[in-house]
Design an enzyme around this catalytic site. Structure first.
Site, PDB file in Angstrom:
ATOM      1  N   ARG A 179       0.815  -1.217   0.000  1.00 57.67           N
ATOM      2  CA  ARG A 179       0.000   0.000   0.000  1.00 57.67           C
ATOM      3  C   ARG A 179       0.847   1.265   0.000  1.00 57.67           C
ATOM      4  NH1 ARG A 179      -2.253  -3.613  -1.298  1.00 57.67           N
ATOM      5  NH2 ARG A 179      -4.157  -4.579  -0.512  1.00 57.67           N
ATOM      6  N   SER A 228     -11.054   0.515   3.606  1.00 56.92           N
ATOM      7  CA  SER A 228     -10.198   0.088   4.716  1.00 56.92           C
ATOM      8  C   SER A 228      -9.538   1.309   5.359  1.00 56.92           C
ATOM      9  CB  SER A 228      -9.121  -0.876   4.217  1.00 56.92           C
ATOM     10  OG  SER A 228      -9.694  -2.081   3.765  1.00 56.92           O
ATOM     11  N   GLU A 298      -4.538   3.991   6.300  1.00 55.48           N
ATOM     12  CA  GLU A 298      -4.573   3.722   4.870  1.00 55.48           C
ATOM     13  C   GLU A 298      -5.348   4.822   4.152  1.00 55.48           C
ATOM     14  OE1 GLU A 298      -6.190   0.228   1.858  1.00 55.48           O
ATOM     15  OE2 GLU A 298      -5.243  -0.336   3.738  1.00 55.48           O
TER      16      GLU A 298
END
EC number: 1.3.1.98
Length: 307
Positions: A179, A228, A298
């Protein structure tokens, strides 16, 4: 704090600009949370050439923030100083190249790219069906789901830098990790080239339907959410840490950790950006106290708090 109107001064120095530049433009409706203040200036370029023209003439002291579909974004209540760039119709082309490759504009939603690949018999991109964002964001954060990541399929990407130069980055130039990418922060991505493999459209579409069903069964996708909230720490799943710390259903104002999937935050109605961000920090503190693990955001957070 009220941000001054700098749009007329900027426009005066860009007589050939073809895109749309708006002062004090609300951003809340451009995010899935439906919260946040305005952009001091919101610019939607007509195409890559127009974007390069704009950036080459933008004064260096004016900050630039790029947003996509707003699916994993919190815009703080005080708004975003400087220029917010949002790519639109000039960046939504999709083309099939030889060798099972797909060329995609960065304003294209991930799900649309997955469908185009399936229709062309290009396998390997079906995982994008499970990512609620756009291709530009996928490039920047190495978006992934259901066993696939952007780093697995990206060949190269086009971008415009702050000086207005068009650049092409290969996969290795991104320095991808979980990520995250090491791509220079000043780049505005405009197009991506993906490598797939031969596949049967019916089988690829069936896999996409499986992904869709899995998302609907486990995620609050019909709520005002940002996807998320926290990255999975090494050796852990974020939702399990959140659940163990007693944060499932936790609320701050009208913001809530989803009872359905506790790594998703939702705006139950009337939440502010401050509520949502503070809830996330509450969860991080509780998880740290319970397990000793530090959760990393995130969701991207931009702008300044309200007074």
């Amino acid at each position: 704090m009220s941000l001054p109107d700098i749009a007329p001064e900027l426009a005066a120095g860009m007589p050939g600009l073809r895109g749309r530049m708006l002062a004090h433009q609300p951003l809340a409706d451009l995010t899935w949370f439906r919260v946040g203040g305005p952009a001091q200036v919101l610019f939607t370029p007509a195409d890559e050439e127009d974007l390069a023209y704009f950036l080459a003439r933008l004064p260096g002291e004016v900050p630039v923030t790029v947003i996509g579909l707003g699916s994993n974004l919190i815009v703080r209540d005080g708004g975003v100083p400087g220029v917010v760039i949002r790519l639109g119709r000039g960046f939504n082309a999709i083309a099939v190249d030889e060798g099972y490759r797909l060329r995609v504009g960065t304003a294209v939603p991930d799900v649309k790219a997955a469908r185009a690949a399936a229709d062309a018999g290009i396998d390997g991109l079906a995982f994008y069906r499970g990512i609620p964002g756009g291709i530009g964001g996928a490039l920047r954060m190495n978006a992934g789901a259901h066993g696939g990541e952007t780093k697995d399929v990206l060949v190269e990407a086009r971008a415009v830098d702050r000086a207005g130069n068009v650049r092409v980055l290969g996969n290795a130039d991104f320095g991808y990790s979980y990520r995250h990418s090491d791509a220079p922060a000043d780049l505005v991505f405009t197009q991506a080239l993906f490598q797939g493999r031969p596949g049967e459209p019916a089988a690829i579409l069936a896999e996409m339907e499986r992904i869709t069903a899995a998302r609907e069964a486990s995620q609050p996708i019909r709520e005002k959410t940002g996807g998320s909230t926290f990255k999975n720490p090494p050796g852990h799943k974020a939702w399990q840490l959140i659940d163990a710390a007693g944060c499932r259903g936790l609320m701050r104002g009208a913001a809530q950790m989803s009872p359905m999937h506790c790594n998703f935050m939702i705006n139950t109605g009337g939440a502010t950006a401050a509520d949502i961000e503070a809830l996330g920090e509450d969860v991080r503190a509780r998880v740290k106290a319970h397990s000793g693990v530090g959760l990393e955001w995130e969701i991207k957070r931009i702008g300044i708090p309200a007074d």
